[in-house]
Design a protein around this motif. Structure first.
Motif, short mmCIF file in Angstrom:
data_model
loop_
_atom_site.label_atom_id
_atom_site.label_comp_id
_atom_site.label_asym_id
_atom_site.label_seq_id
_atom_site.Cartn_x
_atom_site.Cartn_y
_atom_site.Cartn_z
N LEU A 76 -5.20 -13.35 -3.97
CA LEU A 76 -5.78 -12.05 -4.71
C LEU A 76 -6.24 -11.17 -4.00
O LEU A 76 -6.29 -9.83 -4.05
CB LEU A 76 -6.90 -12.59 -5.74
N LEU A 77 -6.83 -11.77 -2.83
CA LEU A 77 -7.39 -10.73 -1.62
C LEU A 77 -6.41 -9.93 -1.00
O LEU A 77 -6.37 -8.75 -0.60
CB LEU A 77 -8.10 -11.49 -0.62
N ILE A 78 -5.17 -10.35 -0.82
CA ILE A 78 -4.00 -9.70 -0.33
C ILE A 78 -3.42 -8.87 -1.13
O ILE A 78 -3.23 -7.58 -1.03
CB ILE A 78 -2.94 -10.92 0.03
N VAL A 79 -3.35 -8.99 -2.49
CA VAL A 79 -3.16 -8.13 -3.65
C VAL A 79 -4.00 -6.94 -3.60
O VAL A 79 -3.51 -5.94 -3.69
CB VAL A 79 -3.13 -8.70 -5.15
N TYR A 80 -5.37 -7.34 -3.47
CA TYR A 80 -6.29 -6.23 -3.43
C TYR A 80 -6.20 -5.26 -2.25
O TYR A 80 -6.30 -4.10 -2.40
CB TYR A 80 -7.85 -6.93 -3.39
N LEU A 81 -5.69 -5.81 -1.14
CA LEU A 81 -5.58 -5.25 0.27
C LEU A 81 -4.57 -4.29 -0.05
O LEU A 81 -4.60 -3.19 0.66
CB LEU A 81 -5.54 -6.09 1.28
N CYS A 96 -2.52 1.37 -0.45
CA CYS A 96 -1.47 2.13 -1.33
C CYS A 96 -2.53 3.42 -1.75
O CYS A 96 -1.97 4.64 -1.73
CB CYS A 96 -0.86 1.47 -2.56
N ILE A 97 -3.57 3.08 -2.44
CA ILE A 97 -4.48 4.18 -3.05
C ILE A 97 -4.90 4.91 -1.77
O ILE A 97 -4.98 6.19 -1.82
CB ILE A 97 -5.89 3.49 -3.57
N PHE A 98 -5.13 4.50 -0.42
CA PHE A 98 -5.64 5.18 0.64
C PHE A 98 -4.48 5.97 0.88
O PHE A 98 -4.71 7.30 1.23
CB PHE A 98 -5.86 4.18 1.67
N LEU A 99 -3.39 5.68 1.05
CA LEU A 99 -2.01 6.60 1.43
C LEU A 99 -2.09 7.78 0.41
O LEU A 99 -1.57 8.85 0.78
CB LEU A 99 -0.88 5.78 1.56
N MET A 100 -2.24 7.31 -0.90
CA MET A 100 -1.93 8.34 -2.17
C MET A 100 -3.03 9.46 -1.91
O MET A 100 -2.85 10.60 -1.98
CB MET A 100 -1.85 7.95 -3.22
N GLU A 101 -4.36 8.96 -1.62
CA GLU A 101 -5.34 10.05 -1.39
C GLU A 101 -5.38 10.84 0.14
O GLU A 101 -5.39 11.92 -0.18
CB GLU A 101 -6.72 9.17 -1.22
#
Length: 260
Positions: free
Chosen positions: A90-95, A100-105
């Motif tokens: 789940l940590l991998i999914v979270y990372l 993805c959010i970082f790149l979109m922002e």
């Protein structure tokens, strides 16, 4: 061996990482809630301007904020669960979600900044079509049957931004409503500095707003300032996420070194 493994799993470093990451996720979750609230507020409170501009830009921005807020909230919840339960998968999914959010922002922030910079040298000019749409809307639809929402939006715009007409108060001279034989006004009452019934009969600068550039300039400045702030906040939050990704990687490494 079991005791040693237990000690390694709950070392001071791992515990600190867990709580730091958990605290980050709480803040991240709250940030998502704030972004979601701003998106909903924008859509509800400022939706009147969408009909005036005849453009999907404003509503699209609001929907993007709402979607981003929901994604951040879900990501924060996943991060909290992964951290508390020490689930490596789940940590991998979270990372991955954080990345993805970082790149979109970053992309959204750069695009917003570029758009702002391109508009700035031209005195905050938006597309000329939007300018013309606002002028035609005010002249052709104000106080017309079935166009009550447009009328309310125009009145609110002129009062909120202290302006009169699309580019200046003389725009109202070509208004269908103003040209009616039974109309004694030169401008709508919402152009008045102190609105009252029939105050629009006197279009002197002491009575009505004579803002150079009219309401379109005020509206452009407002939208572009929001765009600039949104871009700056997006980039700021994106770099803050780097800290979260660093904590996640460190915690994952500790958990991988201490399997159980």
């Amino acid at each position: 061996m079991g005791d040693t493994r237990g000690e390694k799993t709950h070392t001071c470093g791992t515990i600190c990482l867990k709580y730091l990451l958990f605290l980050f996720n709480i803040l991240f979750w709250l940030a998502g809630g704030a972004v979601l609230a701003v998106g909903v507020w924008t859509l509800v409170e400022k939706s009147d301007y969408i009909s005036l501009l005849n453009s999907s830009f404003y509503s699209a921005s609001a929907y993007i904020l709402i979607a981003a807020g929901l994604i951040v909230i879900v990501t924060g919840i996943i991060g909290c669960c992964a951290t508390l339960k020490e689930m490596k998968s789940l940590l991998i999914v979270y990372l991955v979600l954080l990345l993805c959010i970082f790149l979109m922002e970053i992309i959204a922030g750069v695009l917003a900044y570029v758009t702002y910079q391109e508009c700035f040298p031209f005195c905050y000019q938006l597309d000329e079509e939007l300018r013309q749409n606002l002028k035609v809307t005010m002249q052709q639809k104000y106080q017309q049957e079935g166009e009550e929402s447009i009328t309310q939006a125009v009145d609110r715009l002129q009062q909120e931004f202290k302006c009169c007409g699309s580019q200046n108060s003389s725009d109202w001279s070509d208004s269908v409503w103003i040209q009616r034989e039974d109309n004694v006004r030169f401008v709508p009452d919402s152009c008045c500095k102190t609105p009252s019934e029939l105050c629009g009969r006197r279009d002197h600068p002491s009575n009505i707003y004579k803002v150079e550039g009219g309401c379109i300039m005020k509206l452009e400045e407002f939208i572009l300032s929001q765009l600039y702030i949104l871009g700056a906040v997006a980039i700021g939050i994106a770099f803050l996420q780097l800290v979260g990704m660093m904590f996640t990687c460190c915690l994952y490494q500790n958990l991988r070194d201490d399997p159980y």
